[in-house]
Design a protein around this motif. Structure first.
Motif, PDB file in Angstrom:
ATOM      1  N   ALA A 216       0.822  -1.216   0.000  1.00 32.24           N
ATOM      2  CA  ALA A 216       0.000   0.000   0.000  1.00 32.24           C
ATOM      3  C   ALA A 216       0.855   1.265   0.000  1.00 32.24           C
ATOM      4  O   ALA A 216       0.493   2.256  -0.641  1.00 32.24           O
ATOM      5  CB  ALA A 216      -0.942  -0.002   1.203  1.00 32.24           C
ATOM      6  N   SER A 217       1.982   1.217   0.690  1.00 36.86           N
ATOM      7  CA  SER A 217       2.839   2.408   0.767  1.00 36.86           C
ATOM      8  C   SER A 217       3.739   2.556  -0.452  1.00 36.86           C
ATOM      9  O   SER A 217       4.389   3.584  -0.618  1.00 36.86           O
ATOM     10  CB  SER A 217       3.704   2.346   2.022  1.00 36.86           C
ATOM     11  OG  SER A 217       4.723   1.350   1.879  1.00 36.86           O
ATOM     12  N   GLY A 218       3.800   1.517  -1.283  1.00 37.55           N
ATOM     13  CA  GLY A 218       4.671   1.557  -2.453  1.00 37.55           C
ATOM     14  C   GLY A 218       6.073   1.056  -2.175  1.00 37.55           C
ATOM     15  O   GLY A 218       6.922   1.052  -3.070  1.00 37.55           O
ATOM     16  N   ALA A 219       6.326   0.625  -0.944  1.00 33.55           N
ATOM     17  CA  ALA A 219       7.656   0.117  -0.596  1.00 33.55           C
ATOM     18  C   ALA A 219       7.949  -1.207  -1.301  1.00 33.55           C
ATOM     19  O   ALA A 219       9.116  -1.566  -1.496  1.00 33.55           O
ATOM     20  CB  ALA A 219       7.789  -0.055   0.920  1.00 33.55           C
ATOM     21  N   MET A 220       6.896  -1.930  -1.671  1.00 33.71           N
ATOM     22  CA  MET A 220       7.037  -3.175  -2.426  1.00 33.71           C
ATOM     23  C   MET A 220       6.018  -3.157  -3.558  1.00 33.71           C
ATOM     24  O   MET A 220       4.905  -2.655  -3.388  1.00 33.71           O
ATOM     25  CB  MET A 220       6.803  -4.405  -1.541  1.00 33.71           C
ATOM     26  CG  MET A 220       7.831  -4.618  -0.462  1.00 33.71           C
ATOM     27  SD  MET A 220       7.475  -6.108   0.517  1.00 33.71           S
ATOM     28  CE  MET A 220       8.609  -7.241  -0.256  1.00 33.71           C
ATOM     29  N   ASP A 221       6.431  -3.711  -4.702  1.00 37.20           N
ATOM     30  CA  ASP A 221       5.511  -3.875  -5.819  1.00 37.20           C
ATOM     31  C   ASP A 221       5.931  -5.115  -6.592  1.00 37.20           C
ATOM     32  O   ASP A 221       6.821  -5.854  -6.160  1.00 37.20           O
ATOM     33  CB  ASP A 221       5.453  -2.625  -6.701  1.00 37.20           C
ATOM     34  CG  ASP A 221       6.801  -2.263  -7.323  1.00 37.20           C
ATOM     35  OD1 ASP A 221       7.661  -3.155  -7.491  1.00 37.20           O
ATOM     36  OD2 ASP A 221       6.993  -1.078  -7.647  1.00 37.20           O
ATOM     37  N   LEU A 222       5.287  -5.356  -7.716  1.00 39.36           N
ATOM     38  CA  LEU A 222       5.563  -6.591  -8.451  1.00 39.36           C
ATOM     39  C   LEU A 222       6.992  -6.683  -8.978  1.00 39.36           C
ATOM     40  O   LEU A 222       7.429  -7.756  -9.381  1.00 39.36           O
ATOM     41  CB  LEU A 222       4.565  -6.769  -9.597  1.00 39.36           C
ATOM     42  CG  LEU A 222       3.135  -7.073  -9.149  1.00 39.36           C
ATOM     43  CD1 LEU A 222       2.217  -7.196 -10.351  1.00 39.36           C
ATOM     44  CD2 LEU A 222       3.088  -8.329  -8.294  1.00 39.36           C
ATOM     45  N   SER A 223       7.726  -5.586  -8.941  1.00 40.34           N
ATOM     46  CA  SER A 223       9.136  -5.659  -9.330  1.00 40.34           C
ATOM     47  C   SER A 223      10.019  -6.108  -8.168  1.00 40.34           C
ATOM     48  O   SER A 223      11.191  -6.412  -8.360  1.00 40.34           O
ATOM     49  CB  SER A 223       9.623  -4.303  -9.861  1.00 40.34           C
ATOM     50  OG  SER A 223       9.632  -3.339  -8.821  1.00 40.34           O
ATOM     51  N   THR A 224       9.462  -6.188  -6.953  1.00 41.89           N
ATOM     52  CA  THR A 224      10.207  -6.667  -5.796  1.00 41.89           C
ATOM     53  C   THR A 224      10.502  -8.148  -5.986  1.00 41.89           C
ATOM     54  O   THR A 224       9.573  -8.938  -6.198  1.00 41.89           O
ATOM     55  CB  THR A 224       9.398  -6.454  -4.500  1.00 41.89           C
ATOM     56  OG1 THR A 224       9.089  -5.065  -4.362  1.00 41.89           O
ATOM     57  CG2 THR A 224      10.179  -6.949  -3.292  1.00 41.89           C
ATOM     58  N   PRO A 225      11.767  -8.549  -5.926  1.00 43.73           N
ATOM     59  CA  PRO A 225      12.107  -9.963  -6.120  1.00 43.73           C
ATOM     60  C   PRO A 225      11.324 -10.876  -5.163  1.00 43.73           C
ATOM     61  O   PRO A 225      11.300 -10.655  -3.955  1.00 43.73           O
ATOM     62  CB  PRO A 225      13.607 -10.016  -5.826  1.00 43.73           C
ATOM     63  CG  PRO A 225      14.089  -8.629  -6.100  1.00 43.73           C
ATOM     64  CD  PRO A 225      12.955  -7.720  -5.692  1.00 43.73           C
ATOM     65  N   GLY A 226      10.665 -11.849  -5.751  1.00 45.56           N
ATOM     66  CA  GLY A 226       9.948 -12.857  -4.984  1.00 45.56           C
ATOM     67  C   GLY A 226       8.498 -12.526  -4.679  1.00 45.56           C
ATOM     68  O   GLY A 226       7.727 -13.411  -4.311  1.00 45.56           O
ATOM     69  N   LEU A 227       8.090 -11.266  -4.804  1.00 41.46           N
ATOM     70  CA  LEU A 227       6.722 -10.901  -4.428  1.00 41.46           C
ATOM     71  C   LEU A 227       5.692 -11.521  -5.371  1.00 41.46           C
ATOM     72  O   LEU A 227       4.721 -12.124  -4.920  1.00 41.46           O
ATOM     73  CB  LEU A 227       6.543  -9.380  -4.389  1.00 41.46           C
ATOM     74  CG  LEU A 227       5.131  -8.912  -4.039  1.00 41.46           C
ATOM     75  CD1 LEU A 227       4.701  -9.449  -2.670  1.00 41.46           C
ATOM     76  CD2 LEU A 227       5.037  -7.403  -4.088  1.00 41.46           C
ATOM     77  N   LYS A 228       5.907 -11.379  -6.661  1.00 46.84           N
ATOM     78  CA  LYS A 228       4.946 -11.926  -7.629  1.00 46.84           C
ATOM     79  C   LYS A 228       4.793 -13.438  -7.430  1.00 46.84           C
ATOM     80  O   LYS A 228       3.677 -13.956  -7.401  1.00 46.84           O
ATOM     81  CB  LYS A 228       5.419 -11.621  -9.053  1.00 46.84           C
ATOM     82  CG  LYS A 228       4.502 -12.115 -10.131  1.00 46.84           C
ATOM     83  CD  LYS A 228       5.049 -11.738 -11.507  1.00 46.84           C
ATOM     84  CE  LYS A 228       4.296 -12.410 -12.609  1.00 46.84           C
ATOM     85  NZ  LYS A 228       4.874 -12.132 -13.930  1.00 46.84           N
ATOM     86  N   GLU A 229       5.917 -14.131  -7.271  1.00 45.68           N
ATOM     87  CA  GLU A 229       5.875 -15.589  -7.074  1.00 45.68           C
ATOM     88  C   GLU A 229       5.147 -15.945  -5.777  1.00 45.68           C
ATOM     89  O   GLU A 229       4.360 -16.896  -5.727  1.00 45.68           O
ATOM     90  CB  GLU A 229       7.289 -16.167  -7.064  1.00 45.68           C
ATOM     91  CG  GLU A 229       8.017 -16.032  -8.394  1.00 45.68           C
ATOM     92  CD  GLU A 229       8.577 -14.624  -8.655  1.00 45.68           C
ATOM     93  OE1 GLU A 229       8.962 -14.374  -9.811  1.00 45.68           O
ATOM     94  OE2 GLU A 229       8.603 -13.782  -7.741  1.00 45.68           O
ATOM     95  N   HIS A 230       5.394 -15.162  -4.716  1.00 48.76           N
ATOM     96  CA  HIS A 230       4.719 -15.413  -3.436  1.00 48.76           C
ATOM     97  C   HIS A 230       3.205 -15.243  -3.588  1.00 48.76           C
ATOM     98  O   HIS A 230       2.433 -16.099  -3.132  1.00 48.76           O
ATOM     99  CB  HIS A 230       5.240 -14.463  -2.354  1.00 48.76           C
ATOM    100  CG  HIS A 230       4.354 -14.431  -1.149  1.00 48.76           C
ATOM    101  ND1 HIS A 230       4.283 -15.484  -0.265  1.00 48.76           N
ATOM    102  CD2 HIS A 230       3.475 -13.490  -0.719  1.00 48.76           C
ATOM    103  CE1 HIS A 230       3.387 -15.190   0.683  1.00 48.76           C
ATOM    104  NE2 HIS A 230       2.895 -13.990   0.421  1.00 48.76           N
ATOM    105  N   LEU A 231       2.795 -14.157  -4.203  1.00 48.61           N
ATOM    106  CA  LEU A 231       1.367 -13.901  -4.360  1.00 48.61           C
ATOM    107  C   LEU A 231       0.690 -14.978  -5.209  1.00 48.61           C
ATOM    108  O   LEU A 231      -0.410 -15.437  -4.894  1.00 48.61           O
ATOM    109  CB  LEU A 231       1.144 -12.515  -4.977  1.00 48.61           C
ATOM    110  CG  LEU A 231       1.583 -11.328  -4.111  1.00 48.61           C
ATOM    111  CD1 LEU A 231       1.475 -10.033  -4.900  1.00 48.61           C
ATOM    112  CD2 LEU A 231       0.798 -11.261  -2.820  1.00 48.61           C
ATOM    113  N   TRP A 232       1.355 -15.398  -6.263  1.00 44.12           N
ATOM    114  CA  TRP A 232       0.801 -16.427  -7.142  1.00 44.12           C
ATOM    115  C   TRP A 232       0.677 -17.762  -6.405  1.00 44.12           C
ATOM    116  O   TRP A 232      -0.371 -18.405  -6.452  1.00 44.12           O
ATOM    117  CB  TRP A 232       1.667 -16.566  -8.396  1.00 44.12           C
ATOM    118  CG  TRP A 232       1.075 -17.506  -9.406  1.00 44.12           C
ATOM    119  CD1 TRP A 232       1.568 -18.713  -9.799  1.00 44.12           C
ATOM    120  CD2 TRP A 232      -0.141 -17.331 -10.136  1.00 44.12           C
ATOM    121  NE1 TRP A 232       0.747 -19.284 -10.730  1.00 44.12           N
ATOM    122  CE2 TRP A 232      -0.320 -18.454 -10.955  1.00 44.12           C
ATOM    123  CE3 TRP A 232      -1.091 -16.319 -10.173  1.00 44.12           C
ATOM    124  CZ2 TRP A 232      -1.406 -18.602 -11.797  1.00 44.12           C
ATOM    125  CZ3 TRP A 232      -2.182 -16.468 -11.016  1.00 44.12           C
ATOM    126  CH2 TRP A 232      -2.333 -17.604 -11.816  1.00 44.12           C
TER     127      TRP A 232
END
Length: 128
Positions: free
Chosen positions: A84-100
């Motif tokens: 929400a704060s923009g500190a992490m987004d889909l370009s953050t390593p591992g975030l997209k994979e975690h969410l999926w």
């Protein structure tokens, strides 16, 4: 340790009884309500047998992603705050994979017959 049957086995047995022996005898709105109840029992059985493994994997991914320790709910809240704060987004390593993976793990319990879930769950790492 509890004796058998387990809570999951009991829920499955009741759902199977209602599905196979009672549901064919009931139609209309009462039949619909019966199917809702059967689906709820099926969900409870899946939660009892499958949710713990998915939640453990989710917690491990969150700990690695956030480099923090805490409960599943606390780490999910921290992740949501960072997104929400923009500190992490889909370009953050591992975030997209975690969410999926978290989504797939939840669908495995909540909606295992959902066509899109079955298609995605059947893919291998090399599939795109």
């Amino acid at each position: 340790m509890q004796d058998e049957p387990t809570p999951a086995e009991l829920a499955k047995a009741v759902a199977d009884f209602l599905r196979n022996d009672i549901a064919p005898l009931i139609s209309g709105h009462q039949g619909f309500k019966l199917r809702v109840g059967i689906n709820a029992l099926d969900l409870v059985a899946r939660q009892l047998t499958s949710a713990e493994q998915g939640e453990a994997a989710e917690l491990a991914r969150l700990k690695a992603l956030l480099a923090a320790d805490g409960s599943l709910s606390d780490l999910n809240r921290a992740l949501a705050d960072k997104i929400a704060s923009g500190a992490m987004d889909l370009s953050t390593p591992g975030l997209k994979e975690h969410l999926w993976q978290t989504t797939l793990d939840k669908l495995a319990v909540d909606q295992p017959n959902y066509a899109s879930y079955r298609r995605e769950a059947g893919r291998t790492d090399g599939d795109a």
